[in-house]
Design an enzyme around this catalytic site. Structure first.
Site, PDB file in Angstrom:
ATOM      1  CG  ASP A 160      -2.034   0.997   1.151  1.00 25.86           C
ATOM      2  OD1 ASP A 160      -3.196   0.561   1.112  1.00 25.86           O
ATOM      3  OD2 ASP A 160      -1.750   2.214   1.129  1.00 25.86           O
ATOM      4  CG  ASN A 211     -12.511  -0.589   3.505  1.00 25.39           C
ATOM      5  OD1 ASN A 211     -12.911  -1.034   4.574  1.00 25.39           O
ATOM      6  ND2 ASN A 211     -11.406   0.135   3.420  1.00 25.39           N
ATOM      7  CD  GLN A 260     -14.609  -0.737  -3.254  1.00 29.09           C
ATOM      8  OE1 GLN A 260     -15.816  -0.919  -3.134  1.00 29.09           O
ATOM      9  NE2 GLN A 260     -13.857  -1.444  -4.071  1.00 29.09           N
ATOM     10  CG  HIS A 317      -8.444  -2.758  -2.514  1.00 30.65           C
ATOM     11  ND1 HIS A 317      -9.411  -2.099  -3.233  1.00 30.65           N
ATOM     12  CD2 HIS A 317      -8.297  -2.062  -1.362  1.00 30.65           C
ATOM     13  CE1 HIS A 317      -9.824  -1.040  -2.558  1.00 30.65           C
ATOM     14  NE2 HIS A 317      -9.171  -1.003  -1.398  1.00 30.65           N
ATOM     15  CG  HIS A 346      -7.022  -2.919   3.072  1.00 32.94           C
ATOM     16  ND1 HIS A 346      -6.235  -1.806   2.910  1.00 32.94           N
ATOM     17  CD2 HIS A 346      -8.220  -2.623   2.480  1.00 32.94           C
ATOM     18  CE1 HIS A 346      -6.921  -0.870   2.265  1.00 32.94           C
ATOM     19  NE2 HIS A 346      -8.126  -1.332   1.984  1.00 32.94           N
TER      20      HIS A 346
HETATM   21  P1  5GP Z   1      -9.813   1.534   0.196  1.00 35.19           P
HETATM   22  O1  5GP Z   1     -10.210   2.682   1.071  1.00 35.19           O
HETATM   23  O2  5GP Z   1     -10.344   1.694  -1.216  1.00 35.19           O
HETATM   24  O3  5GP Z   1     -10.146   0.198   0.807  1.00 35.19           O
HETATM   25  O4  5GP Z   1      -8.232   1.559   0.151  1.00 35.19           O
HETATM   26  C1  5GP Z   1      -7.485   1.981  -0.926  1.00 35.19           C
HETATM   27  C2  5GP Z   1      -6.040   1.809  -0.552  1.00 35.19           C
HETATM   28  O5  5GP Z   1      -5.265   1.954  -1.715  1.00 35.19           O
HETATM   29  C3  5GP Z   1      -5.544   2.839   0.466  1.00 35.19           C
HETATM   30  O6  5GP Z   1      -5.012   2.151   1.593  1.00 35.19           O
HETATM   31  C4  5GP Z   1      -4.490   3.626  -0.308  1.00 35.19           C
HETATM   32  O7  5GP Z   1      -3.381   3.983   0.497  1.00 35.19           O
HETATM   33  C5  5GP Z   1      -4.099   2.661  -1.406  1.00 35.19           C
HETATM   34  N1  5GP Z   1      -3.691   3.311  -2.639  1.00 35.19           N
HETATM   35  C6  5GP Z   1      -4.334   4.327  -3.283  1.00 35.19           C
HETATM   36  N2  5GP Z   1      -3.676   4.660  -4.410  1.00 35.19           N
HETATM   37  C7  5GP Z   1      -2.598   3.844  -4.493  1.00 35.19           C
HETATM   38  C8  5GP Z   1      -1.541   3.709  -5.453  1.00 35.19           C
HETATM   39  O8  5GP Z   1      -1.463   4.406  -6.461  1.00 35.19           O
HETATM   40  N3  5GP Z   1      -0.610   2.753  -5.194  1.00 35.19           N
HETATM   41  C9  5GP Z   1      -0.668   1.952  -4.089  1.00 35.19           C
HETATM   42  N4  5GP Z   1       0.308   1.045  -3.931  1.00 35.19           N
HETATM   43  N5  5GP Z   1      -1.646   2.051  -3.174  1.00 35.19           N
HETATM   44  C10 5GP Z   1      -2.603   2.991  -3.369  1.00 35.19           C
END
Ligand code: 5GP
Ligand code: ZN
Length: 139
Positions: free
Chosen positions: A31, A87, A94, A100, A102
Site C-alpha cells: 500500500d 472495504n 472503499q 482489494h 488489505h
Molecule cells: P480503500 O479505502 O479503497 O479500501 O483503500 C485503498 C487503498 O489503496 C488505500 O489504503 C491507499 O493507500 C491505497 N492506494 C491508493 N492509491 C494507491 C496507489 O497508487 N498505489 C498503491 N500502492 N496504493 C494505493
C-alpha cells in the site's frame, strides 16, 4: 480493465508499485500510504468493484493468495498479528473501486483497533429480527 482505475493502471504497469506476489490472475503490492509496516493489498487483475462480482475461481485464487501471503507479510515485518479485510462499497469506506484485500500487520501496543471498530452504532436487535435477517440471507 477500467480506464480510470488506479489499480488497473498498476496491473498494466502504467503506475509503479512494490509488487510482492504475482500470478496470471492476482497481484499483491505494498500500500502506498500504509497503515503499518508491511501493509499489503491483494487484488484480482481483472477489474471488478465488489467481491460479489468475482467469479468463483477468481475468488478462490484471491483468497488462497491472501492466506499464503498473510503469514509471509507478518514474518517479513515481525508482526504479532494482522487484520485482513475488504472495504466493499463506498459506504464501507472503499475509495478505489477495484476489489482489494488489505493485509495490515499488527503489533502489540500499536494503538490500532480490531475490525469490530469499523461498524457504526451497534443495533439492538430482537430474536425475531435476528431470525428474519438470517432467513433473508439464507434465502
Ligand atoms: P480503500 O479505502 O479503497 O479500501 O483503500 C485503498 C487503498 O489503496 C488505500 O489504503 C491507499 O493507500 C491505497 N492506494 C491508493 N492509491 C494507491 C496507489 O497508487 N498505489 C498503491 N500502492 N496504493 C494505493
Ligand atoms: Zn480496476
Amino acid at each position: 480493465m477500467s480506464d480510470d482505475c488506479i489499480f488497473c493502471s498498476i496491473v498494466a504497469g502504467d503506475i509503479p508499485a512494490r509488487t510482492v506476489h504475482e500470478t496470471d490472475d492476482v497481484l499483491a503490492f505494498l500500500d502506498a500510504n500504509p497503515l503499518a509496516r508491511g501493509h499489503t493489498l491483494v487484488i484480482p487483475k481483472s477489474h471488478a468493484q465488489h467481491v460479489g462480482d468475482l467469479d468463483e475461481d477468481l475468488a478462490s485464487e484471491l483468497f488462497a493468495t491472501v492466506t499464503e501471503l498473510t503469514p509471509r507479510v507478518q514474518a517479513a515485518v515481525d508482526a504479532d498479528g494482522a487484520n485482513v479485510g475488504i472495504n466493499d462499497g463506498e459506504a464501507a469506506g472503499q475509495e478505489v473501486p477495484h476489489v482489494h484485500v488489505h493485509v495490515i500487520p499488527r503489533f502489540e501496543g500499536d494503538g490500532g483497533a480490531p475490525l469490530h471498530a469499523v461498524g457504526g452504532t451497534r443495533p439492538d436487535l430482537s430474536d425475531d429480527e435476528l431470525d428474519a435477517v438470517a432467513e433473508a440471507i439464507a434465502g
